[in-house]
Design an enzyme around this catalytic site. Structure first.
Site, short mmCIF file in Angstrom:
data_model
loop_
_atom_site.label_atom_id
_atom_site.label_comp_id
_atom_site.label_asym_id
_atom_site.label_seq_id
_atom_site.Cartn_x
_atom_site.Cartn_y
_atom_site.Cartn_z
N GLU A 131 4.55 15.59 -5.44
CA GLU A 131 4.47 16.76 -4.56
C GLU A 131 5.82 17.23 -4.02
O GLU A 131 6.08 17.15 -2.81
CB GLU A 131 3.52 16.48 -3.39
CG GLU A 131 2.09 16.24 -3.84
CD GLU A 131 1.07 16.36 -2.71
OE1 GLU A 131 1.47 16.35 -1.54
OE2 GLU A 131 -0.12 16.49 -3.02
N GLU B 290 -4.64 14.06 -7.87
CA GLU B 290 -5.23 13.78 -6.55
C GLU B 290 -6.26 14.84 -6.24
O GLU B 290 -6.05 16.02 -6.51
CB GLU B 290 -4.18 13.84 -5.42
CG GLU B 290 -3.32 12.63 -5.28
CD GLU B 290 -2.36 12.73 -4.09
OE1 GLU B 290 -2.72 13.32 -3.06
OE2 GLU B 290 -1.24 12.23 -4.23
C1 NOJ Z 1 -1.11 14.40 -0.93
C2 NOJ Z 1 -0.22 13.22 -0.88
O1 NOJ Z 1 0.34 12.97 -2.14
C3 NOJ Z 1 -0.86 11.99 -0.29
O2 NOJ Z 1 0.15 11.11 0.02
C4 NOJ Z 1 -1.70 12.38 0.89
O3 NOJ Z 1 -2.24 11.27 1.54
C5 NOJ Z 1 -2.83 13.28 0.42
N1 NOJ Z 1 -2.27 14.46 -0.17
C6 NOJ Z 1 -3.76 13.73 1.52
O4 NOJ Z 1 -3.07 14.50 2.43
#
Ligand code: NOJ
Length: 464
Positions: free
Chosen positions: A163, A361
């Site tokens: 990200e 994710e």
């Molecule tokens: C994106 C992130 O990569 C992760 O670390 C985070 O916990 C989740 N989204 C939820 O916000």
């Protein structure tokens, strides 16, 4: 409808969110350790110092994943366990830990997918300029080469950076994440340097392990525009899309930045770019982390936590982009159609260069606790996962080449600046005892994997 037999169902986590053991086996300090120590930065003063104690309990966690029947586990490696100062000085105990974890996963029949950088920069590198500096991408690529050398005989898929938008803009533009800088010029530098760090790491990994599969992992949101006849709202949507999505998508799959990036970032961007930085690499996959769509045009209070200030300010508008309606514990709207839109959209926008897609994710925070019988009835998470997996199926039917789906998260964990209260897990964690309990959604996910998603149901939902 079912997914193909080889569809890769998995779960995901990240090092700082679960490992704990921050002072063990020579691990070096990271920007998240520092950020958590800074008063007022993290809810209730929480930190990842102990977190899920996964560093000591990884075998139990692998056993739970085996019980869930997941085919893959996307986790991150803590750079500072292996290179405590972010330089060339190695700490073998760090390498040993990930060797043990990888071997345990393979013994359990689970494919390890390694993220190399999930936001935990060695503090020593921050002290030398962090992501504002061109040195950090170089150091990352050296670490990536070492990781490929050490683990590439057993790990096939590597994601150098998780990200880049979140770490660049929440970490350097707004200061909500480590290193807590609130300066747009620095965020723009971080944006460019994460792009560069990925590309350099791609080349470094391939030089060591030509058969490794390497791809970026990007957080993405589509825009829901309230009034598409309003040019200001459409402009805000375009700015959001450039800032969060297109900056990286164009860089990685077209070898250039979007025009709007040059228009809005100007010299803050152009002065950073050196010849070759944007050379397009033949990425093996693209990972998409999807949670929700942005809402454009719905006025909410200026201090609303989900207001996308960056978009307002970059566009020079007083347009507010945020969430309303039915939301998760994060205050995020539930917009599965947005995932389908993105998957189909990229398939059409980069027809020649888009590699296979993995959802790296997707998930929802709900704080359902065990009932008197000990069972955790998290039907809202089941609905969320069902609807998003249905969206993936629809996108595949419309031509998107989606090869897998990693649910976030394998277990409740440290949700960065909002701490432990936001629970994304399909496994519940009692932080006082470190007891893990599979939630209803975990059993549902196990069943979904077993039947390749033929249990998914079309639900009638009002997303407004
Ligand atoms: C994106 C992130 O990569 C992760 O670390 C985070 O916990 C989740 N989204 C939820 O916000």
């Amino acid at each position: 409808m079912a997914f193909k037999e080889d569809f890769l169902f998995g779960v995901a986590t990240a090092a700082y969110q679960i490992e704990g053991a921050v002072n063990e086996d020579g691990r070096g300090k990271t920007i998240w350790d520092t950020f958590c120590e800074t008063p007022g930065k993290v809810a209730r003063g929480e930190s990842g110092a102990i977190a899920n104690d996964h560093y000591h309990r990884y075998l139990e966690d692998v056993a739970i994943m085996k019980e869930l029947g997941v085919k893959a586990y996307r986790f991150s490696m803590a750079w500072s366990r292996m290179f405590p100062q972010g330089d060339s000085q190695r700490e073998e105990r760090g390498f040993d830990f990930y060797n043990r974890l990888i071997d345990a996963l393979l013994d359990a029949g689970i494919e390890p997918i390694a993220t190399l950088y999930h936001w935990d920069l060695p503090q020593a590198l921050q002290d030398q300029g962090g992501w504002a500096s061109r040195q950090t991408p170089l150091r990352l690529s050296e670490y990536a080469a070492a990781a490929a050398e050490a683990f590439g005989d057993r790990v096939q898929k590597f994601a150098p950076i998780n990200e880049p938008w979140v770490m660049s803009w929440l970490g350097h533009g707004l200061g909500y994440h480590a290193p807590g800088i609130a300066d747009y010029a620095t965020a723009i530098a971080a944006s460019h340097h994460t792009m560069l760090g990925h590309n350099l790491s791609f080349k470094a990994i391939k030089a060591v392990r030509p058969n490794a599969l390497v791809g970026p992992v990007l957080s993405q949101s589509n825009a829901d525009v309230d009034d598409i006849t309003d040019p200001k709202q459409m402009r805000a949507a375009a700015v959001m899309d450039m800032n969060q999505n297109k900056f990286w998508m164009d860089a990685f799959f077209a070898g250039k930045y979007p025009e709007l990036a040059y228009e809005l970032y100007g010299e803050r961007l152009t002065k950073l770019i050196q010849p070759g930085d944007l050379d397009r690499q033949p990425h093996d996959f693209v990972g998409i982390n999807y949670y929700f769509n942005q809402r454009i045009g719905h006025e909410v209070a200026a201090d609303h936590p989900n207001r996308v200030r960056v978009v307002d300010e970059l566009a020079g508008l007083s347009m507010i982009s945020t969430s309303i309606g039915n939301v998760t514990d994060m205050g995020w709207p539930i917009t599965p159609y947005g995932l389908e839109d993105l998957l189909v959209r990229w398939t059409r926008e980069y027809p020649e260069t888009l590699p296979p897609i993995y959802i790296t994710e997707n998930g929802a925070a709900y704080d359902d606790e065990p009932g008197e019988d000990g069972r955790i009835r998290d039907q809202r998470r089941i609905d969320y996962l069902n609807d998003h997996l249905m969206a993936v199926q629809s996108a595949i039917a419309r031509g998107a080449d989606v090869r897998g789906y990693m649910q976030w998260s394998m277990m409740d964990n440290f949700e960065w600046s909002v701490g432990f209260a936001k629970r994304f897990g399909i496994v519940h964690v009692d932080y006082a005892t470190q007891k893990r309990t599979i939630k209803d959604s975990g059993f549902w996910y196990r069943d979904t994997i077993r039947c390749n998603g033929s249990n998914l149901v079309e639900r009638i939902v009002d997303f407004a």
